[in-house]
Design a protein around this motif. Structure first.
Motif, PDB file in Angstrom:
ATOM      1  N   LEU A 298      44.871  36.183  46.700  1.00 45.31           N
ATOM      2  CA  LEU A 298      43.593  36.896  46.678  1.00 45.31           C
ATOM      3  C   LEU A 298      42.539  36.001  46.046  1.00 45.31           C
ATOM      4  N   VAL A 299      41.319  36.022  46.612  1.00 45.24           N
ATOM      5  CA  VAL A 299      40.183  35.296  46.048  1.00 45.24           C
ATOM      6  C   VAL A 299      39.145  36.315  45.600  1.00 45.24           C
ATOM      7  N   VAL A 300      38.677  36.159  44.365  1.00 45.50           N
ATOM      8  CA  VAL A 300      37.671  37.056  43.789  1.00 45.50           C
ATOM      9  C   VAL A 300      36.427  36.240  43.487  1.00 45.50           C
ATOM     10  N   ARG A 301      35.280  36.718  43.964  1.00 44.71           N
ATOM     11  CA  ARG A 301      34.026  35.995  43.771  1.00 44.71           C
ATOM     12  C   ARG A 301      33.072  36.797  42.910  1.00 44.71           C
ATOM     13  N   GLY A 302      32.433  36.093  41.955  1.00 43.54           N
ATOM     14  CA  GLY A 302      31.360  36.699  41.196  1.00 43.54           C
ATOM     15  C   GLY A 302      30.031  36.435  41.869  1.00 43.54           C
ATOM     16  N   GLU A 303      28.957  36.950  41.291  1.00 39.30           N
ATOM     17  CA  GLU A 303      27.624  36.722  41.837  1.00 39.30           C
ATOM     18  C   GLU A 303      27.304  35.229  41.822  1.00 39.30           C
ATOM     19  N   GLY A 304      26.697  34.748  42.905  1.00 37.24           N
ATOM     20  CA  GLY A 304      26.316  33.346  42.984  1.00 37.24           C
ATOM     21  C   GLY A 304      27.387  32.447  43.565  1.00 37.24           C
ATOM     22  N   ALA A 305      28.573  32.993  43.814  1.00 39.71           N
ATOM     23  CA  ALA A 305      29.670  32.160  44.337  1.00 39.71           C
ATOM     24  C   ALA A 305      29.929  32.436  45.816  1.00 39.71           C
ATOM     25  N   GLU A 306      29.016  33.170  46.454  1.00 41.76           N
ATOM     26  CA  GLU A 306      29.252  33.573  47.836  1.00 41.76           C
ATOM     27  C   GLU A 306      29.410  32.382  48.787  1.00 41.76           C
ATOM     28  N   THR A 307      28.691  31.298  48.521  1.00 42.62           N
ATOM     29  CA  THR A 307      28.732  30.149  49.438  1.00 42.62           C
ATOM     30  C   THR A 307      29.971  29.279  49.244  1.00 42.62           C
ATOM     31  N   LEU A 308      30.749  29.531  48.182  1.00 40.64           N
ATOM     32  CA  LEU A 308      31.884  28.670  47.877  1.00 40.64           C
ATOM     33  C   LEU A 308      33.168  29.106  48.574  1.00 40.64           C
ATOM     34  N   HIS A 309      33.146  30.292  49.158  1.00 47.61           N
ATOM     35  CA  HIS A 309      34.340  30.760  49.861  1.00 47.61           C
ATOM     36  C   HIS A 309      33.885  31.689  50.975  1.00 47.61           C
ATOM     37  N   PRO A 310      34.437  31.570  52.158  1.00 46.13           N
ATOM     38  CA  PRO A 310      34.021  32.445  53.256  1.00 46.13           C
ATOM     39  C   PRO A 310      34.218  33.913  52.913  1.00 46.13           C
ATOM     40  N   ALA A 311      33.364  34.736  53.469  1.00 50.75           N
ATOM     41  CA  ALA A 311      33.382  36.163  53.129  1.00 50.75           C
ATOM     42  C   ALA A 311      34.725  36.810  53.448  1.00 50.75           C
ATOM     43  N   GLY A 312      35.334  36.425  54.572  1.00 47.82           N
ATOM     44  CA  GLY A 312      36.612  37.012  54.944  1.00 47.82           C
ATOM     45  C   GLY A 312      37.696  36.683  53.944  1.00 47.82           C
ATOM     46  N   GLY A 313      38.395  37.709  53.435  1.00 50.45           N
ATOM     47  CA  GLY A 313      39.501  37.487  52.519  1.00 50.45           C
ATOM     48  C   GLY A 313      39.125  37.415  51.064  1.00 50.45           C
ATOM     49  N   ALA A 314      37.834  37.439  50.743  1.00 50.37           N
ATOM     50  CA  ALA A 314      37.392  37.393  49.351  1.00 50.37           C
ATOM     51  C   ALA A 314      36.894  38.774  48.928  1.00 50.37           C
ATOM     52  N   VAL A 315      37.086  39.084  47.658  1.00 50.72           N
ATOM     53  CA  VAL A 315      36.686  40.374  47.101  1.00 50.72           C
ATOM     54  C   VAL A 315      35.626  40.136  46.040  1.00 50.72           C
TER      55      VAL A 315
END
Length: 514
Positions: free
Chosen positions: A113-130
Motif C-alpha cells: 500500500l502507498v499512502v500520500r500526504g498533501e503535496g506528494a500527489e505527483t510522486l506516485h500515480p493516483a491509482g493504488g495510492a491512498v
C-alpha cells in the motif's frame, strides 16, 4: 567482552501503548507545533486499534510493507505508531531530498500500500495510492481490532540515506534494534515520562525515530512535532509548548547564532539541553552558542544504519567530543593495519551490536546483512584517555600530504576559532609534489568582512606549516546535503572545475574581502 542487552527487557510497541494508556490515559503523547492539535496516550492507542482494523480490511498483515510519502504531521505520526503497533512495516522516503529516486525506491520496496500526504500527489500515480487524511479518518471511525505482540525480529521500518547522484541505500530496521537504540538515548539523556521533546526533523529520517519517537514511546513522554524548522517560530514553540529537550543540528545552531539580534529574554526557559548531531559542530560555535543562550549542547554521533554510535551524557560531557561509545556498539578504533589503536591514536571507527540495522536493501531488492557482523563506519577518530570519542573526519576525506595524514576537521576548527568565521570546510586537492594540497573554504559571519591574508596569519599561529591551507576561498555559503553535512566532494569538484576553466586555483579568483 562483547556488550549485549538484557533481552528480557524488550517490550513490543503494542505493550508500551497499552501500558501508557492505562497508567496515564489523558497525558498528551503527540502534539502538533503548528496548530496545537494533540493526541493523548489513550487516543493514540485507540487510533492504532482503528488502524489495525483498517489494515486487516485492506489485507495488510504483519511484515507487509506500507510506503508513506508525506511531510511531518500528526496524521503521519499516528500512522507511524500504528504500523509499529500492528507489525506492518513502515517504509518512508524523504520526498524533498530523493524526489528523483522515488520511482526506483518504490520498486525496490514493492509495497502493498502507498499512502500520500498533501503535496506528494505527483510522486506516485493516483491509482493504488491512498490519501493520508482519508486513511486517518477511516481509522478514527473504524471498529478497533486487537494489536499483536511483535517480537524483536519483526521488521519495523525501512528507510533510506540521503541521495545525491547515486541511488540512496535502503536500511531495514527491526523492532529489536529500535528498542535498544531507545535504551541508549534514554540512558544518555536521562529521559523520563516528564520529558517533552521538540522535534522538527523529517519523520522520514531514521535519526528522528532514534532520538525522539522511540525514546518518548518507551519512556512515556511527549513529542512536540513541527513540520520543519522555523527560526522565526522556534522560540514561540518553546514558550507555547514548554519542551524539556529540543533537538538540534549544526545548521540550526549556526542559524540561531547568525545575525546581530539579541536572543529572546525567555529563550530556552524550561529546556534542559539541546542536542547536536548529523554533522560535525565546530568547537567555537559550540562555545559561542552556550555563552549566548545559556544552555548546554549535547553532541552525539550516529548513523542511519548504526544507531547512536557515541554520545555525551547529561552530567558527563566533553566539548569537542561526541561522547562515550553507545550501549551495545562494541566500538573499536582500528589502525592502518586493522589492529586496535591506542588511546589518542586515530583510526577508522568500527562497530557491531544490537543497535545496528539488520540489513541493507539494495537496488533490485537484494538484502545484505548488517547485524551480526562488524562494519566500518567510514569515519576516522580516536578515543582519548577517558574513553571519549573524537571524530576527525571521513576516511575518504583524509588529506594525505607527503605521506602524512591530515584531518580536515582539524583545519576547520582552527579557522573557526577566528571570531568572524561562521563556517569552514577543508579539502585535499591534487599536488604534483606532495600528492595533495590543503584548500579551505570559509564563510564569514553575517556583517563581518574577511581577508585571506588575515586568515592565513590566523592559521600560522595555530597550525604547523604542512597543515596550513595553500588556498583559502571565501564563499557566501558551503554546499551541504540533506542531513546538513558539508559536501566536500562538491567543493573538490568546484576546485577542479575552476582550475581547468581558468588555469589557476580557485583561491586566485576570489577577492580578498566580502
Amino acid at each position: 567482552m562483547e556488550q549485549v542487552p538484557d533481552r528480557t527487557r524488550f517490550r513490543p510497541v503494542s505493550t508500551l501503548l497499552r501500558r501508557h494508556a492505562e497508567a496515564d490515559p489523558d497525558k498528551v503523547f503527540l502534539q502538533s507545533a503548528e496548530d496545537g492539535r494533540a493526541l493523548t496516550h489513550a487516543e493514540t492507542l485507540a487510533l492504532c486499534e482503528g488502524f489495525a482494523g483498517v489494515f486487516a480490511a485492506r489485507g495488510l498483515a504483519p511484515g507487509d510493507r506500507l510506503l508513506v510519502l508525506s511531510e511531518n504531521g500528526l496524521e503521519q505520526m499516528a500512522l507511524f505508531m500504528a504500523c509499529l503497533a500492528t507489525g506492518v512495516t513502515y517504509c518512508t522516503i524523504n520526498v524533498e531530498v530523493n524526489a528523483q529516486h522515488v520511482a526506483e525506491m518504490t520498486r525496490r520496496l514493492d509495497p502493498r500500500l502507498v499512502v500520500r500526504g498533501e503535496g506528494a500527489e505527483t510522486l506516485h500515480p493516483a491509482g493504488g495510492a491512498v490519501a493520508l487524511g482519508s486513511l486517518y479518518d477511516e481509522a478514527a471511525s473504524h471498529p478497533p481490532a486487537a494489536l499483536p505482540e511483535i517480537g524483536e525480529d519483526g521488521v519495523a521500518v525501512i528507510g533510506f540515506t540521503s541521495g545525491t547522484s547515486a541511488a540512496p541505500k535502503g536500511m531495514i530496521h527491526n523492532h529489536g534494534n529500535y528498542f535498544w537504540i531507545a535504551d541508549q538515548t534514554i540512558d544518555m539523556w536521562k529521559l523520563g515520562p516528564g520529558d517533552r521533546v521538540l522535534e522538527y526533523r523529517s519523520i522520514s529520517w531514521p535519526s528522528t525515530h532514534m532520538l525522539t519517537v522511540m525514546p518518548m514511546l518507551v519512556a512515556g513522554g511527549t513529542i512536540i512535532l513541527a513540520r520543519r524548522f522555523s527560526r522565526g517560530r522556534f522560540f514561540d514553540w518553546i514558550a507555547d509548548f514548554r519542551p524539556t529537550v529540543t533537538i538540534g543540528v549544526p545548521t540550526v545552531v549556526n542559524m540561531l547564532l547568525d545575525g546581530d539580534a539579541p536572543p529572546p529574554r525567555a529563550g530556552f526557559a524550561g529546556v534542559r539541553f539541546m542536542s547536536s548531531s548529523t554533522a560535525p559542530l565546530m568547537v567555537s560555535a559550540h562555545r559561542r552558542f552556550e555563552a549566548t543562550y545559556g544552555i548546554e549542547l549535547m553532541q552525539l554521533y550516529g548513523m542511519s544504519e548504526g544507531g547512536v554510535v557515541a554520545g555525551n551524557h547529561v552530567g558527563t560531557r566533553r566539548i569537542g567530543s561526541v561522547g562515550r561509545p553507545g550501549l551495545y556498539q562494541n566500538l573499536r578504533i582500528l589502525d592502518a593495519d586493522g589492529a586496535p589503536a591506542k588511546a589518542g591514536e586515530a583510526g577508522e571507527i568500527e562497530i557491531g551490536g544490537a543497535q545496528n540495522a539488520s540489513a541493507y536493501l539494495l537496488e533490485g531488492g537484494e538484502e545484505v546483512p548488517i547485524r551480526g557482523t562488524r562494519f566500518k563506519t567510514g569515519d576516522v577518530g580516536y578515543l582519548d584517555e577517558d574513553g571519549f570519542l573524537h571524530v576527525t573526519g571521513r576516511a575518504k576525506d583524509l588529506i594525505i600530504r607527503g605521506g602524512v595524514n591530515i584531518a580536515p576537521l582539524e583545519i576547520d576548527n582552527a579557522l573557526a576559532r577566528h571570531e568572524d568565521v561562521a563556517e569552514a570546510a577543508t579539502v585535499g586537492v591534487p599536488d604534483p609534489i606532495y600528492g595533495e594540497a590543503v584548500v579551505s573554504y570559509v564563510v564569514a559571519r553575517v556583517g563581518a568582512r574577511l581577508a585571506r591574508e588575515e586568515l592565513a596569519h590566523h592559521c600560522a599561529a595555530l597550525l604547523p606549516e604542512f597543515k596550513r591551507p595553500r588556498e583559502i576561498v571565501l564563499r557566501d555559503a558551503l554546499p551541504k546535503n540533506a542531513s546538513g553535512k558539508i559536501d566536500r566532494t562538491a567543493l573538490r569538484a568546484e576546485w577542479e572545475a575552476s582550475k581547468v576553466g581558468s588555469g589557476r586555483a580557485a583561491g586566485g579568483r576570489c577577492g580578498d574581502a566580502r
